[in-house]
Design an enzyme around this catalytic site. Structure first.
Site, PDB file in Angstrom:
ATOM      1  N   ASP A 131     -55.417  -7.909  69.290  1.00 54.98           N
ATOM      2  CA  ASP A 131     -54.867  -9.111  68.655  1.00 54.98           C
ATOM      3  C   ASP A 131     -54.191  -8.745  67.334  1.00 54.98           C
ATOM      4  O   ASP A 131     -54.394  -7.661  66.804  1.00 54.98           O
ATOM      5  CB  ASP A 131     -55.931 -10.201  68.463  1.00 54.98           C
ATOM      6  N   ASP A 162     -53.293  -9.903  63.429  1.00 53.48           N
ATOM      7  CA  ASP A 162     -53.482 -10.762  62.271  1.00 53.48           C
ATOM      8  C   ASP A 162     -52.273 -10.588  61.364  1.00 53.48           C
ATOM      9  O   ASP A 162     -51.737  -9.491  61.232  1.00 53.48           O
ATOM     10  CB  ASP A 162     -54.764 -10.381  61.517  1.00 53.48           C
ATOM     11  N   ASP A 180     -62.274  -4.371  54.074  1.00 57.96           N
ATOM     12  CA  ASP A 180     -63.480  -3.548  54.112  1.00 57.96           C
ATOM     13  C   ASP A 180     -63.240  -2.044  54.016  1.00 57.96           C
ATOM     14  O   ASP A 180     -63.775  -1.381  53.133  1.00 57.96           O
ATOM     15  CB  ASP A 180     -64.357  -3.902  55.332  1.00 57.96           C
TER      16      ASP A 180
HETATM   17  P1  ATP Z   1     -61.053  -5.367  65.815  1.00 62.15           P
HETATM   18  O1  ATP Z   1     -60.172  -4.379  66.461  1.00 62.15           O
HETATM   19  O2  ATP Z   1     -62.438  -5.263  66.253  1.00 62.15           O
HETATM   20  O3  ATP Z   1     -60.522  -6.776  65.850  1.00 62.15           O
HETATM   21  P2  ATP Z   1     -60.447  -5.609  63.043  1.00 62.15           P
HETATM   22  O4  ATP Z   1     -60.402  -4.600  61.937  1.00 62.15           O
HETATM   23  O5  ATP Z   1     -59.161  -6.282  63.369  1.00 62.15           O
HETATM   24  O6  ATP Z   1     -61.086  -4.911  64.288  1.00 62.15           O
HETATM   25  P3  ATP Z   1     -61.418  -8.223  62.469  1.00 62.15           P
HETATM   26  O7  ATP Z   1     -62.804  -8.733  62.431  1.00 62.15           O
HETATM   27  O8  ATP Z   1     -60.446  -8.793  63.444  1.00 62.15           O
HETATM   28  O9  ATP Z   1     -61.532  -6.662  62.649  1.00 62.15           O
HETATM   29  O10 ATP Z   1     -60.841  -8.386  61.002  1.00 62.15           O
HETATM   30  C1  ATP Z   1     -59.479  -8.265  60.655  1.00 62.15           C
HETATM   31  C2  ATP Z   1     -59.334  -7.623  59.273  1.00 62.15           C
HETATM   32  O11 ATP Z   1     -59.962  -8.444  58.292  1.00 62.15           O
HETATM   33  C3  ATP Z   1     -60.011  -6.269  59.129  1.00 62.15           C
HETATM   34  O12 ATP Z   1     -59.170  -5.228  59.577  1.00 62.15           O
HETATM   35  C4  ATP Z   1     -60.266  -6.207  57.647  1.00 62.15           C
HETATM   36  O13 ATP Z   1     -59.112  -5.864  56.942  1.00 62.15           O
HETATM   37  C5  ATP Z   1     -60.612  -7.647  57.312  1.00 62.15           C
HETATM   38  N1  ATP Z   1     -62.074  -7.900  57.407  1.00 62.15           N
HETATM   39  C6  ATP Z   1     -62.758  -8.355  58.482  1.00 62.15           C
HETATM   40  N2  ATP Z   1     -64.054  -8.496  58.220  1.00 62.15           N
HETATM   41  C7  ATP Z   1     -64.228  -8.117  56.946  1.00 62.15           C
HETATM   42  C8  ATP Z   1     -65.346  -8.052  56.070  1.00 62.15           C
HETATM   43  N3  ATP Z   1     -66.572  -8.377  56.502  1.00 62.15           N
HETATM   44  N4  ATP Z   1     -65.150  -7.622  54.813  1.00 62.15           N
HETATM   45  C9  ATP Z   1     -63.896  -7.290  54.380  1.00 62.15           C
HETATM   46  N5  ATP Z   1     -62.814  -7.331  55.137  1.00 62.15           N
HETATM   47  C10 ATP Z   1     -62.952  -7.744  56.418  1.00 62.15           C
HETATM   48 MG    MG Z   2     -58.900  -7.926  64.765  1.00 60.48          MG
END
Ligand code: ATP
Ligand code: MG
Length: 477
Positions: A88, A90, A164
């Site tokens: 996905d 963002d 993060d």
């Molecule tokens: P995935 O591939 O599992 O979706 P992701 O990194 O995109 O991994 P998401 O939970 O979709 O994870 O979060 C999107 C973004 O938001 C992360 O890449 C990070 O930059 C930020 N983020 C998400 N959760 C946190 C958190 N708990 N603390 C700080 N930043 C966060």
């Molecule tokens: Mg994500």
């Protein structure tokens, strides 16, 4: 907000890179100025634009045409840099949620804590987030320091600081194919390193879920964890207990559906994160009898995910908790219950003990119960029973579960083979199978009188309590 002057920054970043090369220093240590990003062009980062979704580009270009900044951000940029198609996208922007909403036909502002906009194109959903400001010291926290609410908007640099890990804090602009890297994420991607942004203890305290995220990303991406990022985890692990159960559950589900579930659980254990953290994991990882079953179940899950198939969370959790159910089922039978009610009682116990901590959603709980309660029915191979079971809405899940039980050695492989033949056979084959099971006495039909009960039946008492309690009228609160 001024858009970054790309030309200026790329010269700047080239010089910076050159100096770094000469001095042999790492970029994100010590005095690195994280207010200004390193900017990489297409030739530097090598992202294949074909991995981008058309809708992500639609959102960023619509925002940009309206005069705003807009970038693909977070996990999607990380995956693009790794050459993986993101699941996905963002989007981060300097437009406010209200400004974003007005630009798209199907866009909805959601979230109380921090408003984000869901932009929909058909089934495709993109999350658009306004740059967030740095966590202010006055933001409300719980007694352990977990940040409860913090809703300020900010600059892109501030937004990057709040993310993060360094590899999750990069911004990609599809229009000019530039990646903006504030925290040395590119280098960490290349070195396959997970590094938390800022002071690790403080970041885990603000949001303990980040500890679970480190583990998930390390296992999923096969990255190492930078020592300062890893060090506080065993000590700070208990803070996860204060996080709302629903959030822990979401993160656990992501972990189990990552395609590397087994690796994730092993890593959780290695980091000391399983103990006392989730009752589920204590059960799963410390139960010698169940380990074979769980390993097989997780392997099957991982294989399905890498084949692009769907995985049902109900099946997954039913597998993880099966041996706990088995144990209790045996105990209830030993206490004199009939097999089927004993199984229901065991399922109730296990579901009750897990729901509190894990916030198992109702639907998942009922799927689990279906899968479990189907199991004794596979033993009945006489008359119409097998045909009836075949019509069960969730037969396929129950059958897959039965095969796992056979493969793990819990029950005789013959039962699974019989059901495979029955499932795949035509009507005549099915009739033959039923007849031969009946002849050989393997039909599971009761042969003799039921064993006498040892204890008094509890059901009557429970029913009586029911009708005098909540079921009655005018029972107060
Ligand atoms: P995935 O591939 O599992 O979706 P992701 O990194 O995109 O991994 P998401 O939970 O979709 O994870 O979060 C999107 C973004 O938001 C992360 O890449 C990070 O930059 C930020 N983020 C998400 N959760 C946190 C958190 N708990 N603390 C700080 N930043 C966060
Ligand atoms: Mg994500």
């Amino acid at each position: 907000m001024h858009p970054p002057k790309a030309g200026h920054y790329s010269t700047y970043s080239m010089i910076k890179k050159l100096i770094r090369k000469i001095l042999g220093t790492k970029s994100n240590k010590g005095g690195r100025n994280s207010d200004e990003p390193v900017i990489l062009g297409a030739a530097d980062h090598g992202i294949d634009p074909r991995l981008l979704s058309a809708n992500a580009v639609r959102v960023t270009s619509t925002l940009q045409e309206a005069g705003f900044e807009a970038f693909v951000v977070g996990g999607a940029v990380r995956d693009l840099l790794l050459g993986v198609k993101p699941k996905d996208f963002d989007i981060a922007t300097n437009a406010t949620p209200e400004q974003v909403r007005k630009l798209f036909r199907r866009a909805f502002i959601i979230g109380k804590r921090f408003q984000i906009v869901h932009v929909m194109f058909g089934q495709d959903l993109l999350e658009v987030t306004t740059f967030r400001g740095t966590a202010s010291a006055s933001a409300p926290k719980d007694e352990h320091g977990r940040v409860l609410r913090d809703n300020t908007f900010g600059s892109q640099a501030e937004d990057a600081v709040r993310r993060d890990f360094t590899i999750n804090a990069m911004y990609y602009n599809p229009a000019n194919e530039q990646v903006l890297d504030y925290h040395g994420g590119i280098e960490d991607i290349r070195a396959k390193t997970l590094r938390i942004i800022g002071q690790p203890e403080a970041r885990y305290r603000e949001d303990p879920v980040r500890m679970l995220r480190v583990v998930r990303f390390a296992a999923k991406l096969k990255f190492g964890i930078e020592p300062h990022t890893a060090a506080p985890i065993p000590v700070m692990a208990p803070l996860i207990n204060n996080v709302p159960a629903a959030r822990v559950f979401d993160e656990m589900l992501k972990l189990l559906m990552s395609g590397q579930a087994l690796a994730c659980l092993q890593q959780l254990r290695k980091e000391g994160l399983h103990h006392g953290l989730l009752p589920l994991l204590d059960v799963v990882l410390e139960q010698p009898l169940g380990i074979k079953f769980v390993t097989l179940a997780l392997d099957a899950t991982d294989a399905r995910i890498s084949a692009g198939k769907t995985v049902s969370p109900g099946f997954l959790f039913a597998s993880l908790l099966w041996h706990q159910v088995l144990e209790k089922w045996t105990a209830y039978r030993a206490a004199g219950e009939f097999p089927i009610p004993a199984l229901h009682l065991a399922a109730d116990d296990v579901l009750d003990s897990q729901t509190e901590k894990l916030a198992l959603q109702r639907k998942i709980g009922s799927d689990m119960r279906d899968i479990w309660s189907m199991q004794p029915r596979f033993e009945r191979r006489s008359g119409k029973s097998p045909h009836k079971l075949l019509e069960h809405l969730r037969f396929r899940a129950g059958y897959d579960f039965l095969l796992l039980r056979c493969a793990s050695g819990e029950i005789d492989a013959e039962l699974g083979e019989w059901w495979t033949a029955f499932y795949e056979g035509d009507e005549a084959t099915r009739d033959d199978l039923v007849n031969s099971a009946q002849r050989s006495g393997a039909d599971g039909a009761p042969k003799k009188k039921r064993p006498p009960r040892r204890g008094p039946r509890t059901r009557g008492a429970a029913a009586a309590a029911d009708s005098s309690g909540q079921g009655g009228q005018g029972g107060g609160e």
